[in-house]
Write an enzyme that holds these catalytic residues in place. Sequence first.
Site, mmCIF file in Angstrom:
data_model
loop_
_atom_site.group_PDB
_atom_site.id
_atom_site.type_symbol
_atom_site.label_atom_id
_atom_site.label_comp_id
_atom_site.label_asym_id
_atom_site.label_seq_id
_atom_site.Cartn_x
_atom_site.Cartn_y
_atom_site.Cartn_z
ATOM 1 N N GLU A 71 -10.890 -3.938 -20.408
ATOM 2 C CA GLU A 71 -11.040 -5.386 -20.202
ATOM 3 C C GLU A 71 -9.709 -6.142 -20.295
ATOM 4 O O GLU A 71 -9.618 -7.284 -19.879
ATOM 5 C CB GLU A 71 -12.017 -5.974 -21.236
ATOM 6 C CG GLU A 71 -13.483 -5.693 -20.952
ATOM 7 C CD GLU A 71 -13.932 -4.255 -21.265
ATOM 8 O OE1 GLU A 71 -15.118 -3.957 -21.035
ATOM 9 O OE2 GLU A 71 -13.091 -3.444 -21.730
ATOM 10 N N GLY A 72 -8.686 -5.476 -20.838
ATOM 11 C CA GLY A 72 -7.399 -6.188 -20.985
ATOM 12 C C GLY A 72 -6.544 -6.051 -19.742
ATOM 13 O O GLY A 72 -6.963 -5.473 -18.740
ATOM 14 N N VAL A 73 -5.304 -6.559 -19.830
ATOM 15 C CA VAL A 73 -4.355 -6.414 -18.714
ATOM 16 C C VAL A 73 -3.349 -5.335 -19.115
ATOM 17 O O VAL A 73 -2.578 -5.510 -20.079
ATOM 18 C CB VAL A 73 -3.618 -7.740 -18.430
ATOM 19 C CG1 VAL A 73 -2.627 -7.564 -17.260
ATOM 20 C CG2 VAL A 73 -4.626 -8.843 -18.089
ATOM 21 N N ASP A 74 -3.412 -4.197 -18.434
ATOM 22 C CA ASP A 74 -2.497 -3.067 -18.704
ATOM 23 C C ASP A 74 -2.653 -2.542 -20.125
ATOM 24 O O ASP A 74 -1.690 -2.072 -20.739
ATOM 25 C CB ASP A 74 -1.022 -3.496 -18.490
ATOM 26 C CG ASP A 74 -0.782 -4.014 -17.072
ATOM 27 O OD1 ASP A 74 0.102 -4.881 -16.921
ATOM 28 O OD2 ASP A 74 -1.492 -3.578 -16.147
ATOM 29 N N GLY A 99 0.764 -1.234 0.000
ATOM 30 C CA GLY A 99 0.000 0.000 0.000
ATOM 31 C C GLY A 99 0.799 1.290 0.000
ATOM 32 O O GLY A 99 0.320 2.329 0.461
ATOM 33 N N HIS A 145 1.229 1.242 -13.122
ATOM 34 C CA HIS A 145 2.043 0.085 -13.509
ATOM 35 C C HIS A 145 3.508 0.510 -13.502
ATOM 36 O O HIS A 145 3.832 1.600 -14.007
ATOM 37 C CB HIS A 145 1.626 -0.420 -14.891
ATOM 38 C CG HIS A 145 2.414 -1.618 -15.334
ATOM 39 N ND1 HIS A 145 2.186 -2.885 -14.826
ATOM 40 C CD2 HIS A 145 3.457 -1.733 -16.192
ATOM 41 C CE1 HIS A 145 3.057 -3.724 -15.372
ATOM 42 N NE2 HIS A 145 3.842 -3.050 -16.200
ATOM 43 N N LEU A 173 -9.947 -7.212 -13.071
ATOM 44 C CA LEU A 173 -11.359 -6.919 -12.796
ATOM 45 C C LEU A 173 -12.251 -7.551 -13.868
ATOM 46 O O LEU A 173 -11.898 -7.533 -15.049
ATOM 47 C CB LEU A 173 -11.576 -5.400 -12.770
ATOM 48 C CG LEU A 173 -10.913 -4.650 -11.602
ATOM 49 C CD1 LEU A 173 -11.169 -3.157 -11.749
ATOM 50 C CD2 LEU A 173 -11.401 -5.165 -10.257
ATOM 51 N N MET A 219 -3.724 -6.941 -7.363
ATOM 52 C CA MET A 219 -3.157 -8.034 -8.138
ATOM 53 C C MET A 219 -4.200 -8.919 -8.827
ATOM 54 O O MET A 219 -3.926 -10.043 -9.185
ATOM 55 C CB MET A 219 -2.273 -8.907 -7.225
ATOM 56 C CG MET A 219 -1.089 -8.176 -6.636
ATOM 57 S SD MET A 219 -0.188 -7.228 -7.871
ATOM 58 C CE MET A 219 0.735 -8.514 -8.654
HETATM 59 C C1 GRF Z 1 4.085 -1.278 -7.072
HETATM 60 O O1 GRF Z 1 5.274 -1.440 -7.814
HETATM 61 C C2 GRF Z 1 2.938 -1.155 -8.040
HETATM 62 O O2 GRF Z 1 3.298 -0.584 -9.282
HETATM 63 C C3 GRF Z 1 2.567 -2.565 -8.280
HETATM 64 O O3 GRF Z 1 2.629 -3.140 -6.977
HETATM 65 C C4 GRF Z 1 3.775 -2.575 -6.306
HETATM 66 C C5 GRF Z 1 3.475 -2.358 -4.859
HETATM 67 O O4 GRF Z 1 2.587 -1.316 -4.736
HETATM 68 N N1 GRF Z 1 1.287 -2.663 -8.916
HETATM 69 P P1 GRF Z 1 2.108 -0.810 -3.278
HETATM 70 O O5 GRF Z 1 3.354 -0.528 -2.447
HETATM 71 O O6 GRF Z 1 1.290 -1.935 -2.668
HETATM 72 O O7 GRF Z 1 1.321 0.415 -3.564
#
Ligand code: GRF
Length: 196
Positions: free
Chosen positions: A142-145, A15, A104, A88, A85
């Site tokens: 709908e895609g990934v990144d 976070g 990202h 959606l 992670m």
């Molecule tokens: C970060 O590098 C972010 O880009 C990736 O997860 C990592 C940890 O993020 N999606 P955080 O410290 O939980 O915000």
Amino acid sequence: MEDSAKVAVLVSGGGTNLQALIDKIREGRLEEAKIVKVISSRPDAFALERARKAGIDTAVAAEQDEVLKELKASGADIVVLAGYMKVLPPEIIESYRNRIINIHPSLIPKYCGKGFYGMRVHRAVIEAGEKESGATVHYVDEGVDTGKIILQRRVPVIEGDTPETLAARVLETEHEILAEGLKEVIKNIKKDEGGK
Ligand code: GRF
């Protein structure tokens, strides 16, 4: 949308991106936004602790239908994926079309998509001998990144970098551009609403 956009933040891990938003709002550098809920895919995410400390409502939702229920209940105008992670499902993308953003840790379209997350991104960048990397804020579709890019910022790869040292440098940039990207999205939504 009211003066401050209501933002729900989806997390899964430490976070630090969430914390960057919390800090900027507290310091009066992100007045356009109010974080109304933090939803974690995991009960042990330290991001939940950060939210609780900041007095923000939290929820744990592993199943996507729970995520949608929590989002609706929060009244959020915008959804920010910050270290989230999971992918959606279409019904959430549809419900919040052009109102979901993600951070990202690479210069999309490089080193992104399925399998490119966290340390794997930075390892691939170093193994490819890249001289620079960076971070990207983009709309989630709908895609990934694959959604439209909102903001990117380059970060140098330094001789001798390990995935960890590069990750730390990119993370600092993530923290900056996530807030800037969120401001941009809020501005766009208000414009679309005719500045209501
Ligand atoms: C970060 O590098 C972010 O880009 C990736 O997860 C990592 C940890 O993020 N999606 P955080 O410290 O939980 O915000």
